[in-house]
Design a protein around this motif. Structure first.
Motif, PDB file in Angstrom:
ATOM      1  N   LYS A 167      -4.429  -5.884 -61.502  1.00  0.00           N
ATOM      2  CA  LYS A 167      -5.587  -5.303 -60.836  1.00  0.00           C
ATOM      3  C   LYS A 167      -5.572  -3.786 -60.981  1.00  0.00           C
ATOM      4  CE  LYS A 167      -5.810  -8.889 -57.309  1.00  0.00           C
ATOM      5  NZ  LYS A 167      -5.731  -9.161 -55.870  1.00  0.00           N
ATOM      6  N   PRO A 168      -6.755  -3.190 -61.127  1.00  0.00           N
ATOM      7  CA  PRO A 168      -6.830  -1.727 -61.254  1.00  0.00           C
ATOM      8  C   PRO A 168      -6.173  -0.981 -60.103  1.00  0.00           C
ATOM      9  CG  PRO A 168      -8.943  -2.711 -61.803  1.00  0.00           C
ATOM     10  CD  PRO A 168      -8.069  -3.813 -61.282  1.00  0.00           C
ATOM     11  N   GLU A 169      -6.301  -1.493 -58.880  1.00  0.00           N
ATOM     12  CA  GLU A 169      -5.683  -0.810 -57.740  1.00  0.00           C
ATOM     13  C   GLU A 169      -4.153  -0.842 -57.813  1.00  0.00           C
ATOM     14  OE1 GLU A 169      -7.262  -4.859 -56.434  1.00  0.00           O
ATOM     15  OE2 GLU A 169      -8.198  -3.120 -57.324  1.00  0.00           O
ATOM     16  N   THR A 170      -3.609  -1.890 -58.427  1.00  0.00           N
ATOM     17  CA  THR A 170      -2.156  -1.968 -58.628  1.00  0.00           C
ATOM     18  C   THR A 170      -1.721  -0.931 -59.656  1.00  0.00           C
ATOM     19  OG1 THR A 170      -2.148  -4.324 -58.076  1.00  0.00           O
ATOM     20  CG2 THR A 170      -0.258  -3.478 -59.329  1.00  0.00           C
ATOM     21  N   ILE A 171      -2.472  -0.829 -60.735  1.00  0.00           N
ATOM     22  CA  ILE A 171      -2.167   0.166 -61.766  1.00  0.00           C
ATOM     23  C   ILE A 171      -2.256   1.565 -61.170  1.00  0.00           C
ATOM     24  CG2 ILE A 171      -2.915   1.162 -63.964  1.00  0.00           C
ATOM     25  CD1 ILE A 171      -3.924  -1.681 -64.698  1.00  0.00           C
ATOM     26  N   ARG A 172      -3.295   1.795 -60.361  1.00  0.00           N
ATOM     27  CA  ARG A 172      -3.477   3.104 -59.738  1.00  0.00           C
ATOM     28  C   ARG A 172      -2.269   3.468 -58.873  1.00  0.00           C
ATOM     29  NH1 ARG A 172      -4.888   6.448 -55.828  1.00  0.00           N
ATOM     30  NH2 ARG A 172      -6.644   7.862 -56.109  1.00  0.00           N
ATOM     31  N   LYS A 173      -1.821   2.524 -58.070  1.00  0.00           N
ATOM     32  CA  LYS A 173      -0.656   2.773 -57.203  1.00  0.00           C
ATOM     33  C   LYS A 173       0.585   3.082 -58.033  1.00  0.00           C
ATOM     34  CE  LYS A 173      -2.212  -0.001 -53.309  1.00  0.00           C
ATOM     35  NZ  LYS A 173      -2.033  -1.245 -52.552  1.00  0.00           N
ATOM     36  N   ARG A 174       0.756   2.369 -59.137  1.00  0.00           N
ATOM     37  CA  ARG A 174       1.913   2.601 -60.005  1.00  0.00           C
ATOM     38  C   ARG A 174       1.861   3.979 -60.656  1.00  0.00           C
ATOM     39  NH1 ARG A 174       2.443  -3.206 -63.195  1.00  0.00           N
ATOM     40  NH2 ARG A 174       3.067  -4.435 -61.374  1.00  0.00           N
ATOM     41  N   VAL A 175       0.669   4.390 -61.106  1.00  0.00           N
ATOM     42  CA  VAL A 175       0.512   5.706 -61.728  1.00  0.00           C
ATOM     43  C   VAL A 175       0.834   6.798 -60.710  1.00  0.00           C
ATOM     44  CG1 VAL A 175      -1.189   7.325 -62.679  1.00  0.00           C
ATOM     45  CG2 VAL A 175      -1.134   4.968 -63.494  1.00  0.00           C
ATOM     46  N   GLU A 176       0.270   6.674 -59.526  1.00  0.00           N
ATOM     47  CA  GLU A 176       0.501   7.680 -58.487  1.00  0.00           C
ATOM     48  C   GLU A 176       1.980   7.742 -58.096  1.00  0.00           C
ATOM     49  OE1 GLU A 176      -1.495   9.238 -54.351  1.00  0.00           O
ATOM     50  OE2 GLU A 176      -1.836   7.158 -54.942  1.00  0.00           O
ATOM     51  N   LYS A 177       2.592   6.591 -57.938  1.00  0.00           N
ATOM     52  CA  LYS A 177       4.020   6.539 -57.598  1.00  0.00           C
ATOM     53  C   LYS A 177       4.854   7.195 -58.691  1.00  0.00           C
ATOM     54  CE  LYS A 177       7.797   3.326 -56.726  1.00  0.00           C
ATOM     55  NZ  LYS A 177       8.229   1.927 -56.803  1.00  0.00           N
ATOM     56  N   SER A 178       4.515   6.902 -59.940  1.00  0.00           N
ATOM     57  CA  SER A 178       5.254   7.467 -61.063  1.00  0.00           C
ATOM     58  C   SER A 178       5.127   8.991 -61.102  1.00  0.00           C
ATOM     59  CB  SER A 178       4.741   6.860 -62.368  1.00  0.00           C
ATOM     60  OG  SER A 178       5.400   7.419 -63.470  1.00  0.00           O
ATOM     61  N   LEU A 179       3.921   9.501 -60.884  1.00  0.00           N
ATOM     62  CA  LEU A 179       3.727  10.950 -60.878  1.00  0.00           C
ATOM     63  C   LEU A 179       4.537  11.608 -59.759  1.00  0.00           C
ATOM     64  CD1 LEU A 179      -0.102  11.160 -61.571  1.00  0.00           C
ATOM     65  CD2 LEU A 179       1.736  11.952 -63.083  1.00  0.00           C
ATOM     66  N   LYS A 180       4.503  11.003 -58.593  1.00  0.00           N
ATOM     67  CA  LYS A 180       5.263  11.550 -57.456  1.00  0.00           C
ATOM     68  C   LYS A 180       6.756  11.515 -57.745  1.00  0.00           C
ATOM     69  CE  LYS A 180       1.796  10.711 -53.944  1.00  0.00           C
ATOM     70  NZ  LYS A 180       1.403   9.948 -52.754  1.00  0.00           N
ATOM     71  N   GLN A 181       7.206  10.455 -58.405  1.00  0.00           N
ATOM     72  CA  GLN A 181       8.618  10.335 -58.772  1.00  0.00           C
ATOM     73  C   GLN A 181       9.019  11.449 -59.736  1.00  0.00           C
ATOM     74  OE1 GLN A 181       9.626   6.601 -60.597  1.00  0.00           O
ATOM     75  NE2 GLN A 181      11.737   7.192 -60.932  1.00  0.00           N
ATOM     76  N   GLN A 182       8.114  11.803 -60.644  1.00  0.00           N
ATOM     77  CA  GLN A 182       8.409  12.885 -61.586  1.00  0.00           C
ATOM     78  C   GLN A 182       8.617  14.205 -60.838  1.00  0.00           C
ATOM     79  OE1 GLN A 182       9.070  12.064 -64.808  1.00  0.00           O
ATOM     80  NE2 GLN A 182       8.623  10.025 -64.011  1.00  0.00           N
ATOM     81  N   LEU A 183       7.786  14.461 -59.826  1.00  0.00           N
ATOM     82  CA  LEU A 183       7.952  15.680 -59.029  1.00  0.00           C
ATOM     83  C   LEU A 183       9.293  15.686 -58.309  1.00  0.00           C
ATOM     84  CD1 LEU A 183       4.528  16.420 -57.295  1.00  0.00           C
ATOM     85  CD2 LEU A 183       5.488  17.426 -59.367  1.00  0.00           C
ATOM     86  N   VAL A 184       9.640  14.577 -57.695  1.00  0.00           N
ATOM     87  CA  VAL A 184      10.905  14.484 -56.970  1.00  0.00           C
ATOM     88  C   VAL A 184      12.067  14.738 -57.919  1.00  0.00           C
ATOM     89  CG1 VAL A 184      12.449  12.902 -55.734  1.00  0.00           C
ATOM     90  CG2 VAL A 184      10.010  12.977 -55.158  1.00  0.00           C
TER      91      VAL A 184
END
Length: 102
Positions: A5-22
């Protein structure tokens, strides 16, 4: 296996970006805000793709402007990634390992 689902992909993208910052020790408000901007652009890009899928290149006999907007939005998204210094060369995978090779 079904389509993700697109909302699942969206959550994964956002999580991944935040992980990169951390992983960079850069998870501060200014950069978190840039991720929010990136995700708004992501939503907009998906909306344009959906519009093309549903309506095609023409809507009511007129040219659909969505196809022209997609590369503009993509450029803005890439600019944000560049500002955040997130590249294929320095990405950190979910398991915490740096990605030295692709």
């Amino acid at each position: 296996m079904g389509k993700i689902k697109p909302e699942t992909i969206r959550k994964r993208v956002e999580k991944s970006l935040k992980q990169q910052l951390v992983s960079k020790g850069a998870d501060v408000e200014i950069f978190k805000n840039m991720i929010d901007d990136y995700m708004r652009l992501w939503d907009l890009k998906e909306m344009y793709f959906q519009d093309v899928k549903e309506n095609g290149l023409r809507v009511d006999g007129k040219e659909n402007t969505s196809p022209k907007q997609i590369p503009i939005v993509n450029r803005q998204m890439l600019a944000i990634l560049k500002q955040l210094d997130i590249t294929t060369e320095n990405v950190v995978r979910e398991d915490g390992e740096e990605n030295d090779e692709l």
